[in-house]
Design an enzyme around this catalytic site. Sequence first.
Site: not given
Length: 730
Positions: A67, A391, A421, A451, A484, A580, A608
């Site tokens: 991270n 993704r 990304r 998205h 997730y 989160r 998520h």
Amino acid sequence: MDSAQAVDTKEKVPETDDLPAIASSPERFINRELSWLHFNRRVLEESVNPSHPMLERVRFLSISANNLDEFFMVRVAGIKAQIREGIAERSPDGLTPSEQLALINRTVSELASDQQAIWRDLRGTLADVGIVLVDGKDVTKAERTWIEDYFLSNVFPLLTPLAIDPAHPFPFIPSLGFTIALQLTRAADGKQMNALIRMPGKIDRFIRLPADGKVVRLISLEQVTALFINRLFPGYNLHGQGAFRIIRDSELEIEEEAEDLVRLFETALKRRRRGSVIRLEIDAKMPEELRSFVQHALSAADDEVFLVEGVQAMNELSQLTRLDRPDLEFTPYVPRHPERVREHGGDIFAAIRQKDLVVHHPYESFDVVVQFLQQAARDPDVVAIKQTLYRTSNNSPIVRTLAEAAEAGKSVTALIELKARFDEEANIRWARDLERAGVQVVYGFLELKTHAKLSMVVRREGGNLTTYVHTGTGNYHPVTARIYTDLSYFTSDPTIGRDAARVFNFITGYAAPSDLEKMAVSPLTLRKRIIEHIQGETAHARHGRHGAVWMKMNALVDPDIIDALYEASQAGVQVELVVRGICCLRPGIPGLSENIRVKSIIGRFLEHGRIYCFGMGQGLPSAKAAVYISSADMMPRNLDRRVEVLCPLQNPTVHQQVLEQIMVANLKDNEQSWQLLPDGSSTRMKTAKGEEPFNVHNYFMTNPSLSGRGKSLKESSPRRLTRRNERHQP
């Protein structure tokens, strides 16, 4: 290290006496970057959580390190670019880029130091359970013989010793490249030379040594290489050495118009590989002269150099979690298949026709999403499929299925988002493959990132066309869907079907939909819908009714949303937030946000899902509440610069499941939750006297009857939840 101890970032918590000024001053916001660092500290703290198995604790340590790498590659790189260009614009909390960078560097220094301290403790504890990491000086004679054979066969052919002199200039080192720097003298004439050995990135960092019994002995690749410098530089004597690692700017900046968006991104990716150095990590044991040589060669400023007292590239510690030690890992969990789909013999369309369906990942299998598309691809009555892909995984079954559907003659449209990304290259590859199969591939907007998680299937039924829609909070990614927590919503509601078609038309044709009936979409109407709901609860509270807002998201950054929540709190609205990661709202400040409580859940699964609930004057939970799921967090980028979808849940079954089971369970968790404090730090929540422990992940893993079966946790009423959270206030 005390897990509840806040990191002092010198942020000032506003005093109550200053409230009138605070309500309109930048101090009402927490700095976004520091909030993210507080989040990453929560991740790091899980590596000292005694309730986690040992290798899972190592995993959390590696995640915190990974991270931090990404934080530097993207966020710090952006701040440095602002400083470099002379941009002094202040962040919403009132800090200039230079002020933010100074706070970041101090906080990161403390975080990195704690990472090393935790690793030293974990390394000792691993040795106690039979996993030993050895240094080169500690190997036995027999091990050294084996290591030499291994080195010559498996490592030596991959290494390129690089002398640095006028004929051999300092080479380009890629981002995250791990390199050993050397000071050498030639034995024949004593001539001095600096040299480098780049560590190969495609082989394991840790090498398992042959050992008898149950003990696993490991040695790092750099330790092995250091043992045999003479094999790489014969005729030279070693005088000094040390490893270094760099992080480069990896943010993509797309400013110009481009006729061919794919070609533009292929060029941008090449630029990323040569991004400027923004962090240089150097082994603290490296001789000062050699350190200065490396820093100068990489053009790194003094404030970009970080001396590491311990192991570098901690993200690679994740390799240790692949050891065959199931006794040191979480007990494997196999997701359930949704019961209603089983009851219909696997016919997903029949299950959806019966009534709307919510699937709760990872407790319920992502296979049902893949099955939805596979059944559509093979069903002769299906005439069209439209799909967004932000993704997905390598060898994606969804990509294969879309290609199969196109080859079967169906009309298939795929929106491939190239601006995902670190997944841009994979997405370009998928786009090319789908085009070859006959899929109509669209790349969306140049200025907006798509998205939204949206799929629609159009099927002939009884002489008419029926639209089946899937929308979710997570990516169409079978691998991440195992770890997730996300929601998938399936419906054949004609209104949602029309809205989904309008959203796809917006993406492919740029025509903004002016007639959405139930959904909201950013950047057009999503922000407005959320603020209207918050203001509605504020009005209810001011008129003596129950005002209540419950939200679950990954990040809360947007100033307008935060200000609306502050206003709601001041009117008496009870606001419960599960955030989160980043949270720029200051909770619990009298007169400003005393009715707002914020918690963060960090545990086995990565939280998520995005859920937004409004009591509609009835309080929460309530059958009359407005309940939405979304792909969007409450951030300016999601609300203003992305195409996102906010979808209402109006079927009574799915409404109850999401509000009274999933949302209440998140609020009820007291075993892996952190209470956010007014200064932006957080403290681990502890079970109050007389309160039962509740772990939301364990709860959903061990309660297979919950999903869609109407069982509710409603007995955890708003008042009980509020009283419980107040007990955790400092």
